[in-house]
Design a protein around this motif. Structure first.
Motif, PDB file in Angstrom:
ATOM      1  N   VAL A 102      -2.690 -16.406 -39.854  1.00 14.35           N
ATOM      2  CA  VAL A 102      -3.897 -16.806 -38.653  1.00 14.35           C
ATOM      3  C   VAL A 102      -3.055 -17.699 -37.620  1.00 14.35           C
ATOM      4  O   VAL A 102      -3.494 -17.303 -36.804  1.00 14.35           O
ATOM      5  N   ALA A 103      -3.045 -19.307 -38.566  1.00 13.85           N
ATOM      6  CA  ALA A 103      -2.889 -19.950 -37.860  1.00 13.85           C
ATOM      7  C   ALA A 103      -1.102 -19.223 -36.410  1.00 13.85           C
ATOM      8  O   ALA A 103      -1.359 -19.602 -35.428  1.00 13.85           O
ATOM      9  N   VAL A 104      -0.329 -18.499 -36.970  1.00  9.76           N
ATOM     10  CA  VAL A 104       0.748 -18.309 -36.570  1.00  9.76           C
ATOM     11  C   VAL A 104       0.599 -17.548 -35.846  1.00  9.76           C
ATOM     12  O   VAL A 104       1.077 -17.693 -34.414  1.00  9.76           O
ATOM     13  N   VAL A 105      -0.137 -16.056 -35.363  1.00  5.74           N
ATOM     14  CA  VAL A 105      -0.626 -15.424 -34.601  1.00  5.74           C
ATOM     15  C   VAL A 105      -1.465 -15.957 -33.770  1.00  5.74           C
ATOM     16  O   VAL A 105      -1.642 -15.502 -32.635  1.00  5.74           O
ATOM     17  N   VAL A 106      -2.231 -17.103 -34.197  1.00  9.91           N
ATOM     18  CA  VAL A 106      -3.030 -17.659 -33.043  1.00  9.91           C
ATOM     19  C   VAL A 106      -2.143 -18.536 -32.020  1.00  9.91           C
ATOM     20  O   VAL A 106      -2.334 -18.192 -30.931  1.00  9.91           O
ATOM     21  N   VAL A 107      -1.066 -19.487 -32.587  1.00  9.75           N
ATOM     22  CA  VAL A 107       0.118 -20.167 -32.193  1.00  9.75           C
ATOM     23  C   VAL A 107       0.228 -18.871 -30.828  1.00  9.75           C
ATOM     24  O   VAL A 107       1.145 -19.111 -29.888  1.00  9.75           O
ATOM     25  N   GLY A 108       1.124 -18.186 -31.235  1.00 12.89           N
ATOM     26  CA  GLY A 108       2.194 -16.947 -30.792  1.00 12.89           C
ATOM     27  C   GLY A 108       1.082 -16.450 -29.373  1.00 12.89           C
ATOM     28  O   GLY A 108       1.835 -16.426 -28.412  1.00 12.89           O
ATOM     29  N   ILE A 109      -0.326 -16.289 -29.722  1.00 18.81           N
ATOM     30  CA  ILE A 109      -1.325 -15.740 -28.813  1.00 18.81           C
ATOM     31  C   ILE A 109      -1.158 -16.816 -27.024  1.00 18.81           C
ATOM     32  O   ILE A 109      -0.947 -16.076 -26.505  1.00 18.81           O
ATOM     33  N   ALA A 110      -0.896 -17.844 -27.824  1.00 21.00           N
ATOM     34  CA  ALA A 110      -1.403 -18.460 -26.894  1.00 21.00           C
ATOM     35  C   ALA A 110      -0.108 -19.117 -26.106  1.00 21.00           C
ATOM     36  O   ALA A 110      -0.126 -19.483 -24.615  1.00 21.00           O
ATOM     37  N   ALA A 111       0.866 -18.624 -26.662  1.00 20.72           N
ATOM     38  CA  ALA A 111       2.221 -19.276 -26.353  1.00 20.72           C
ATOM     39  C   ALA A 111       2.305 -17.969 -25.307  1.00 20.72           C
ATOM     40  O   ALA A 111       3.059 -18.462 -24.003  1.00 20.72           O
TER      41      ALA A 111
END
Length: 324
Positions: free
Chosen positions: A130-139
């Motif tokens: 989930v953290a990786v997905v959130v970071v990807g969306i923010a980027a």
């Protein structure tokens, strides 16, 4: 069938099933040594001996097609006495081979806790995903925002910066502008106006905005007046705004413009709805519509018969917004 000697037997000797009901039964279902009725002779032909048949038959059940030859029947071994190990089920060591190695016990699965699957590891893995997905969306959002800002900053949104030279500003013109600058409308302290009757200047009451806090008092008698010569840039309708103070009681006065008195008196009411008679707490403003001519205009405020003139006058101002 080819021409030649077909052998010395009769045609019925060629019947492969003859032994089932003739010689075969007499011989106990076994073929005789030299052949017989329904049985062929030796497998290999002998010189000078005619063959008994062209059909090399065998006893029913003797030939097995597509199967390996059967092994001779071996009787089973005698059962071992009770309590003794059976040879077919004996351990490998009894045959003289090396002893088998014991299998070490396997550790319990699920992280070694013995309580089932490693739920903590699964939870940590899910949180990491989930953290990786959130970071990807923010980027992605930041990247899209940056691209949009870059496009907005670029000329024409074409994606390439404009290379056109900046325009040099024109030199200021020395010729006068044809546009007229709006003239400042007049404003005058009441203490500087022409006073008449019992009107006088005073600065005892605080709160006046005139020069050094000076205002006009003694206006509560018939005949008291202030006269203002106002120069107007254009003719038209204006507002005459007056700042005054009253002892929490409505007042009024007569307004005269260029020698013509207004039909209605100038209202100097208690618009702040004060109940305190102290004059310094009751400064307020009012206005009346006036029609002025271009150039000089005479504006007079006076206390006439029928007026309630217990009032202090601070300043007068002409502002736009009156009748045309």
């Amino acid at each position: 069938m080819a021409a030649g000697n077909d052998g010395g037997n009769k045609p019925e000797d060629d019947d492969p099933f003859g032994y089932l009901y003739e010689d075969g039964q007499a011989a106990g279902a076994r073929a005789p040594q030299g052949g017989g009725y329904g049985y062929p002779g030796p497998a290999q032909a002998q010189p000078g001996v005619p063959r008994t048949s062209y059909n090399q038959v065998r006893t029913v059940g003797e030939r097995q097609y597509g199967q390996p030859p059967q092994q001779p029947y071996v009787p089973p071994q005698q059962q071992a006495p009770y309590g003794q190990p059976h040879a077919q089920y004996a351990a490998p060591e009894t045959y003289g081979g090396p002893p088998t190695r014991p299998v070490p016990p396997q550790p319990p699965r699920g992280g070694g806790s013995g309580r089932g699957p490693n739920t903590r590891g699964l939870l940590i893995g899910a949180v990491a995903v989930v953290a990786v997905v959130v970071v990807g969306i923010a980027a992605a959002v930041i990247s899209n925002s940056g691209d949009k800002d870059d496009k907005n900053n670029q000329a024409g949104g074409s994606g390439t910066p404009s290379t056109a030279p900046s325009q040099v500003s024109e030199e200021p013109s020395t010729e006068p502008s044809t546009e007229e600058t709006p003239a400042e409308l007049p404003k005058q302290d009441a203490a500087t106006l022409k006073l008449g009757g019992s009107a006088t200047t005073e600065k005892t009451v605080t709160g006046a905005e005139g020069l050094d806090g000076t205002y006009v008092s003694g206006f509560n008698q018939v005949g008291a007046s202030v006269t203002w010569k106002a120069n107007m840039p254009t003719a038209g309708g204006y507002r005459l705004t007056v700042r005054y103070a009253i002892p929490a009681v409505d007042a009024n006065a007569t307004l005269t413009v260029n020698g013509k008195a207004n039909s209605s008196p100038l209202g100097l009411k208690n618009f702040v709805h004060s109940t305190d008679p102290n004059l310094e707490k009751n400064w307020q403003t009012t206005w009346a519509p006036v029609t002025l001519q271009k150039g000089d205009n005479e504006i007079k405020i006076s206390c006439e018969t029928g007026n309630q003139c217990n009032v202090l006058l601070d300043w007068l101002e002409v502002t736009p917004g009156g009748p045309n």
